[in-house]
Enzyme design. Structure first.
Site, short mmCIF file in Angstrom:
data_model
loop_
_atom_site.label_atom_id
_atom_site.label_comp_id
_atom_site.label_asym_id
_atom_site.label_seq_id
_atom_site.Cartn_x
_atom_site.Cartn_y
_atom_site.Cartn_z
N GLY A 56 27.89 -4.30 -26.15
CA GLY A 56 27.86 -4.15 -24.71
C GLY A 56 26.69 -4.88 -24.09
O GLY A 56 25.63 -5.05 -24.71
N GLY A 58 23.70 -5.33 -21.04
CA GLY A 58 22.71 -4.38 -20.52
C GLY A 58 21.54 -4.17 -21.46
O GLY A 58 20.61 -3.44 -21.12
N HIS A 221 22.00 3.80 -24.65
CA HIS A 221 22.93 3.88 -23.53
C HIS A 221 22.64 5.12 -22.69
O HIS A 221 23.43 5.47 -21.82
CB HIS A 221 24.38 3.94 -24.02
CG HIS A 221 24.71 2.87 -25.01
ND1 HIS A 221 24.73 3.10 -26.37
CD2 HIS A 221 25.01 1.56 -24.84
CE1 HIS A 221 25.04 1.98 -27.00
NE2 HIS A 221 25.21 1.03 -26.09
N ASP A 403 -6.31 2.80 -1.90
CA ASP A 403 -7.30 3.15 -2.92
C ASP A 403 -8.73 2.82 -2.51
O ASP A 403 -9.63 2.84 -3.35
CB ASP A 403 -6.97 2.45 -4.23
CG ASP A 403 -7.18 0.94 -4.16
OD1 ASP A 403 -7.28 0.40 -3.04
OD2 ASP A 403 -7.25 0.30 -5.23
N CYS A 404 -8.95 2.54 -1.23
CA CYS A 404 -10.30 2.15 -0.79
C CYS A 404 -11.31 3.26 -1.09
O CYS A 404 -12.41 3.00 -1.58
CB CYS A 404 -10.30 1.82 0.70
SG CYS A 404 -11.89 1.27 1.33
N SER A 447 -13.21 -4.84 -3.01
CA SER A 447 -14.44 -4.26 -2.45
C SER A 447 -15.61 -4.44 -3.40
O SER A 447 -16.72 -4.78 -2.98
CB SER A 447 -14.23 -2.78 -2.15
OG SER A 447 -13.25 -2.59 -1.16
N ASP A 556 -10.50 -0.31 10.19
CA ASP A 556 -10.50 -0.87 8.85
C ASP A 556 -11.36 0.00 7.93
O ASP A 556 -12.51 0.30 8.26
CB ASP A 556 -11.06 -2.29 8.88
CG ASP A 556 -11.20 -2.88 7.50
OD1 ASP A 556 -10.16 -3.19 6.89
OD2 ASP A 556 -12.34 -3.00 7.03
N GLY A 558 -12.88 -0.63 5.10
CA GLY A 558 -14.10 -1.29 4.61
C GLY A 558 -15.20 -1.27 5.65
O GLY A 558 -16.38 -1.04 5.33
#
Length: 582
Positions: A56, A58, A221, A403-404, A447, A556, A558
């Site tokens: 098969g 996949g 499968h 994630d700052c 950063s 912002d 930052g």
């Protein structure tokens, strides 16, 4: 609800995939009217055994990805997760016979549909007097008691394809190849682990897993495994997998003991990231080596997938020099990775080079005029950044990856470790260089690079001058470096909008008037105003520049962080003895 797929149509997805594979591989051709992929140099199999496989679709690169000199002569593809029809298998065998093959070997995984269709094709070939043999691969180590249907065929089957293809290329007979494969089948075992399901095009996911669950021992499968367990670390799950595979009480186990020589496949089932796959590989190698098992070769990548299933399988096979030679023989098959022909034993994995980091200290740590001030400032900065984590993350989610705050917290923890040591420098340029290196190594992200560049550029200004005007010049140098390397300018909705506003005010500082705290207080206010103003700016730098301005409604992150750090410096200095000010 059907899962999303990047296809043209459900009906033609297999044909489109085969056409695409052949389009970028000059060593392959499609047999017109069939889902059969063959080597484009079929003339070269004359007088040699033709090796065919299939099943098969996949599971790419299985099977078509292994067509090439030194591996498969051809393959037969079925619909996704469906055995190919007998007519296509018979047609592939005839194509090999007409190319002058000295016999045909069929290799396929142990699934009922494949057994029936390949078996029927073999019976048809007997009537046509074409020499055909077949090998069924069952390498699954999941089930502790043997099933009537036998062990399922998994990723270990590709090792059989490689061995057979190499032997064919060497001109060995059909009987010799069959004998070798039969003696090798018992030496290979595979076990898989699944974190998320796959979905056949046009259908819903094949099963459901909770966010904190994984399935041990499922088939390729989506067939049920042997145990559904809570998520655990990579080291723990790999140990559990290997222990199960090698447990003598498991009737499907692979016998492994100290001193054995094996090859290892760490297979991506389709949806595992490369980062995770390397972690899994490291865990497997570490655990096997702790058992004093010699890993002669490690194959890490996508070898037998299950569409987009998130998970991995481990395959191990006992080897001797003869088998290693066959595995190492070259092949043009695009799905096979030509790994190093050296074992992992005695491989030195680290390089020790002393003195790669220059020592910029010209005085012992813990001495100098600014030690106490540095402690006070850095302690306040760390406390503030830890408190602001979620606020900064929330601001960053609007324009970045959210994630700052977490990035700034990494810096805060690194600085806290510095504060807990006796390594705090007490002179201006030493402080800046120390922080620049610390943030470079521990903060990470954009950063971290920006802060480090700024601190390194600022440091030379205060090497021999600790007057307030020198610190103002240091900030100017930092801003210049940020512009130069970051490509941003004031008004671009970045940290510069806070820093440049503060720098404009700090240039008013005097070395004689003792007005530094007053000027700094004004600079802090300007920095805060500058950061707030970014909510109305159009982003022209950083990730936010890819976001529509209509979606950017908040300041912002930052710039907000920089304004907060400047406020910490002011507050800490205001709390110290005015006579000690720089």
């Amino acid at each position: 609800m059907h899962s999303k797929k990047l296809i043209n149509s459900v009906e033609h997805c297999v044909d489109d995939a085969l056409n695409g594979l052949v389009a970028w591989n000059v060593g392959m051709q499609l047999v017109e009217g069939y889902r059969i992929v063959v080597r484009s140099d079929l003339d070269n199999i004359k007088g040699k055994v033709a090796v065919l496989s299939g099943g098969g679709s996949g599971h790419e690169p299985t099977h078509a990805g292994y067509v090439g000199a030194g591996m498969l002569s051809g393959c037969i593809a079925g619909d996704v997760f469906t055995s190919p029809p007998t007519g296509n298998i018979s047609a592939a065998i005839r194509a090999m016979a007409r190319a002058g093959a000295a016999g045909v070997l069929l290799i396929f995984n142990n699934y009922t549909g494949d057994q029936l269709n390949f078996g029927l094709a073999l019976e048809e070939m007997k009537i046509e007097r074409i020499s055909v043999e077949m090998i069924t691969v069952g390498d699954d180590c999941a089930f502790t008691t043997q099933r009537k249907t036998g062990r399922r065929g998994l990723c270990g089957a590709i090792l059989m394809l490689k061995i057979a293809g190499a032997m064919s290329e060497m001109g060995m007979s059909l009987d010799e190849i069959v004998l070798k494969l039969k003696s090798t089948l018992s030496k290979v075992g595979t076990l898989g682990i699944c974190l998320s399901p796959c979905s056949v095009p046009g259908s819903k996911p094949t099963f459901n897993l909770e966010m904190d669950e994984l399935e041990l021992g499922m088939g390729i499968h989506g067939e049920i495994g042997i145990e559904r367990i809570k998520i655990m670390s990579a080291d723990e799950i790999i140990q559990k997998m290997i222990d199960h595979m090698t447990n003598p009480t498991n009737e499907s186990h692979l016998r492994i003991q100290a001193g054995d020589h094996i090859v290892l496949i760490v297979n991506n089932l389709g949806g595992l990231s490369c980062l995770e796959l390397n972690i899994v590989a490291g865990s497997a190698i570490k655990y096997l080596e702790s058992k004093q098992v010699f890993i002669e070769r490690a194959y890490v990548g996508s070898y037998t997938t299950s569409l987009e299933m998130g998970g991995t399988s481990l395959s191990m096979m006992h080897v001797d020099p003869e088998l290693l030679k066959l595995l190492d023989m070259p092949t043009s098959a695009p799905g096979w990775a030509n790994v190093s022909r050296r074992n992992l034993v005695r491989k030195c994995r680290t390089l020790s080079v002393p003195h790669l980091e220059p020592d910029h200290r010209d005085t012992p740590p813990g001495s100098g005029p600014f030690v106490d001030k540095v402690r006070s400032i850095l302690d306040m900065v760390c406390t503030t950044l830890l408190q602001m984590e979620e606020e900064l993350n929330e601001l960053d989610r609007e324009a970045g990856d959210g994630d700052c705050g977490s990035t700034h917290v990494r810096a805060a923890h690194a600085i806290k470790n510095l504060l807990a040591s006796d390594a705090i420098p007490g002179y201006g340029h030493q402080i800046l260089l120390c922080l620049g290196r610390l943030i470079r190594d521990h903060m990470g992200g954009t950063s971290g690079a920006l802060y480090s560049i700024a601190l390194m550029a600022a440091a030379p200004n205060v090497k021999n001058n600790n007057k307030p005007s020198a610190w103002a010049l240091a900030l100017d140098s930092a801003i210049g470096a940020l512009k130069r390397y970051g490509g941003a300018e004031p008004g671009d909705r970045t940290m510069l909008d806070a820093l440049c506003a503060a720098a404009d005010e700090l240039r008013k500082v005097s070395d004689e008037d003792g007005n530094e705290l007053k000027v700094l207080a004004e600079a802090v206010q300007k920095a805060k105003a500058g950061s707030e103003a970014t909510k109305d700016m159009i982003a022209k730098a950083g990730r936010a520049s890819y976001i529509s301005s209509a979606q950017l409604t908040r300041p912002d992150p930052g710039a907000v962080a920089c304004a907060a750090i400047l406020k910490c410096i002011l507050t800490a200095l205001e709390g110290s003895n005015p006579e000690d000010q720089a």
